[in-house]
Design a protein around this motif. Structure first.
Motif, PDB file in Angstrom:
ATOM      1  N   GLY A  80       7.098  -2.973   7.974  1.00  7.85           N
ATOM      2  CA  GLY A  80       7.994  -3.808   7.185  1.00  7.85           C
ATOM      3  C   GLY A  80       8.754  -4.803   8.050  1.00  7.85           C
ATOM      4  N   ILE A  81       9.401  -5.726   7.376  1.00 11.37           N
ATOM      5  CA  ILE A  81      10.204  -6.728   8.083  1.00 11.37           C
ATOM      6  C   ILE A  81      11.616  -6.189   8.248  1.00 11.37           C
ATOM      7  CG2 ILE A  81      11.171  -9.063   7.996  1.00 11.37           C
ATOM      8  CD1 ILE A  81       8.729  -9.942   6.467  1.00 11.37           C
TER       9      ILE A  81
ATOM     10  N   TRP B   3      12.179  -5.237   4.576  1.00 14.80           N
ATOM     11  CA  TRP B   3      11.504  -6.034   3.546  1.00 14.80           C
ATOM     12  C   TRP B   3       9.997  -5.769   3.653  1.00 14.80           C
ATOM     13  CZ3 TRP B   3      15.555  -8.663   6.216  1.00 14.80           C
ATOM     14  CH2 TRP B   3      16.623  -9.085   5.413  1.00 14.80           C
TER      15      TRP B   3
ATOM     16  N   TYR C  38       5.993  -6.513   3.185  1.00 12.29           N
ATOM     17  CA  TYR C  38       5.153  -7.701   3.070  1.00 12.29           C
ATOM     18  C   TYR C  38       3.704  -7.298   3.282  1.00 12.29           C
ATOM     19  CZ  TYR C  38       4.270  -8.125   8.114  1.00 12.29           C
ATOM     20  OH  TYR C  38       3.854  -7.909   9.406  1.00 12.29           O
ATOM     21  N   GLU C  39       2.818  -8.090   2.714  1.00 10.32           N
ATOM     22  CA  GLU C  39       1.394  -7.816   2.840  1.00 10.32           C
ATOM     23  C   GLU C  39       0.889  -8.415   4.146  1.00 10.32           C
ATOM     24  OE1 GLU C  39      -0.630  -9.265  -0.543  1.00 10.32           O
ATOM     25  OE2 GLU C  39       0.455  -8.011  -1.984  1.00 10.32           O
ATOM     26  N   TYR C  40       0.275  -7.590   4.945  1.00 12.53           N
ATOM     27  CA  TYR C  40      -0.171  -8.025   6.260  1.00 12.53           C
ATOM     28  C   TYR C  40      -1.421  -8.910   6.157  1.00 12.53           C
ATOM     29  CZ  TYR C  40      -2.102  -7.928  10.957  1.00 12.53           C
ATOM     30  OH  TYR C  40      -2.619  -8.274  12.172  1.00 12.53           O
TER      31      TYR C  40
ATOM     32  N   LEU D  51       4.721 -15.760  11.183  1.00 11.11           N
ATOM     33  CA  LEU D  51       6.022 -15.103  11.187  1.00 11.11           C
ATOM     34  C   LEU D  51       6.419 -14.548  12.552  1.00 11.11           C
ATOM     35  CD1 LEU D  51       5.870 -13.081   7.842  1.00 11.11           C
ATOM     36  CD2 LEU D  51       7.025 -15.250   8.261  1.00 11.11           C
TER      37      LEU D  51
ATOM     38  N   LEU E 158      -0.600 -14.808   8.250  1.00 13.71           N
ATOM     39  CA  LEU E 158       0.809 -14.623   7.956  1.00 13.71           C
ATOM     40  C   LEU E 158       1.533 -14.051   9.171  1.00 13.71           C
ATOM     41  CD1 LEU E 158       3.090 -14.696   5.851  1.00 13.71           C
ATOM     42  CD2 LEU E 158       2.449 -12.384   5.188  1.00 13.71           C
ATOM     43  N   ASN E 159       0.888 -13.084   9.834  1.00 17.71           N
ATOM     44  CA  ASN E 159       1.503 -12.474  10.997  1.00 17.71           C
ATOM     45  C   ASN E 159       1.725 -13.510  12.102  1.00 17.71           C
ATOM     46  OD1 ASN E 159       2.446 -10.109  12.430  1.00 17.71           O
ATOM     47  ND2 ASN E 159       0.616 -10.324  13.704  1.00 17.71           N
TER      48      ASN E 159
END
Length: 260
Positions: A72-73, A49, A51-53, A61, A57-58
Motif C-alpha cells: 500500500g501507499i 492507501w 492501489y493496483e500495482y 509514483l 504506475l510504479n
C-alpha cells in the motif's frame, strides 16, 4: 540555503482544507539561491492507501509516494523547487534623462553601477546602485568581458520595462538599446555596465521606463530612465501675399506621408 530540504511535521490537514507554507528568503549576496520544499502526507490513522500495482504506475509514483511493505501507499510526497532571486533595494535615484526633439534621433551612453556581484561582496552595498547619462564617452568603445577575478565570465540580461501598455506602445518603436561595455573593479567588486540608447521619437512625449538588469548568477537591479521628446522644429514657413482686398490669394505646397 542552497539545495536544502524543508519539512513540516505534525501538521494536521482536514478534507479540502488549505495549508499555507511560509518560505523566508533573506539573501546576503546578490546571487541566486535554490531550495526544495517537500510536503509529505500520511493518513492520521496510520492506514495505507491501496492501489493496483503496475510497472508503469510504479515507475511514475517512484519519486512521489512511499510504499509500505504490504504494497500500500504509506505516504504521498509533493516536491516544490524554490528559486530565490535577490533584488537590489529600490532607491530614490535620479532618472537618467534621454532628451530629443521629435522627428530627430539621439544616442546616449547610460552607465549603471552594480554592487554586490563580486567575490566576497555583500548585498548591502547594492543599495548604492545608480544610473547616469554620459555624453562624453568616446564612440570607439569596444565590448569587454567581465572575467578578471571571476572563475567564469559573468553575463547579464537586460530589458526596458514600461509602466503601462500605452507607454510601451509609445516608446517601444522609438527606443533601441544595447550593451556596449562591461567594466569590473577588482578592488571594490563593483561592475559598471555601459549601454548605448538610441531615441528617435515621432511626436512630443514624456515617459518613464525602467532599465532592469539581471545577472545570470542571480541578482536584479532596476534603474529609472526618463525619455523626453520635445516639440519638433518647424518644417517651413508659408507666406501668402495678398493681391487685394476681398480677393483670394493661393499658394501651393506638397506634403509627403512618412507612413502608409
Amino acid at each position: 540555503y542552497h539545495n536544502c530540504l524543508f519539512y513540516l511535521t505534525g501538521t494536521r490537514v482536514g478534507p479540502k482544507e488549505k495549508l499555507d507554507i511560509p518560505v523566508l528568503f533573506m539573501p546576503d549576496t546578490m546571487k541566486m539561491h535554490e531550495a526544495v520544499v517537500v510536503i509529505h502526507v500520511m493518513r492520521e490513522n496510520g492506514e495505507n492507501w491501496p492501489y493496483e500495482y503496475s510497472a508503469k504506475l510504479n515507475e511514475d509514483l517512484k519519486s512521489t509516494v512511499t510504499v509500505a511493505e504490504n504494497g500500500g501507499i504509506q505516504g504521498i510526497r509533493w516536491i516544490y523547487p524554490v528559486r530565490g532571486i535577490p533584488e537590489a533595494p529600490q532607491q530614490k535615484l535620479a532618472s537618467a534623462v534621454v532628451r530629443c526633439r521629435a522627428r530627430q534621433r539621439v544616442e546616449r551612453r547610460v552607465e549603471v553601477v552594480l554592487t554586490g556581484v563580486g567575490p566576497g561582496a555583500t548585498a548591502m552595498p547594492a543599495a548604492r546602485s545608480s544610473a547616469m547619462v554620459n555624453k562624453d564617452k568616446p564612440d570607439n568603445i569596444q565590448e569587454v568581458q567581465v572575467t578578471d577575478g571571476f572563475s567564469t565570465t559573468v553575463e547579464f540580461l537586460y530589458e526596458l520595462q514600461y509602466q503601462s501598455n500605452e507607454i510601451k506602445s509609445q516608446l517601444e518603436s522609438s527606443v533601441g538599446m544595447h550593451l556596449i561595455q562591461r567594466e569590473y573593479n577588482t578592488e571594490s567588486g563593483i561592475i559598471t555596465l555601459i549601454f548605448n540608447i538610441v531615441f528617435a521619437p515621432t511626436k512630443p512625449m514624456r515617459n518613464e521606463a525602467t532599465l532592469v538588469v539581471q545577472c545570470t548568477t542571480g541578482g536584479v537591479w532596476k534603474f529609472p530612465v526618463l525619455f523626453i521628446a520635445m516639440e519638433p522644429e518647424v518644417d517651413d514657413v508659408i507666406n501668402i501675399e495678398a493681391v487685394g482686398l476681398n480677393k483670394e490669394s493661393i499658394v501651393g505646397f506638397k506634403l509627403t506621408s512618412q507612413t502608409r
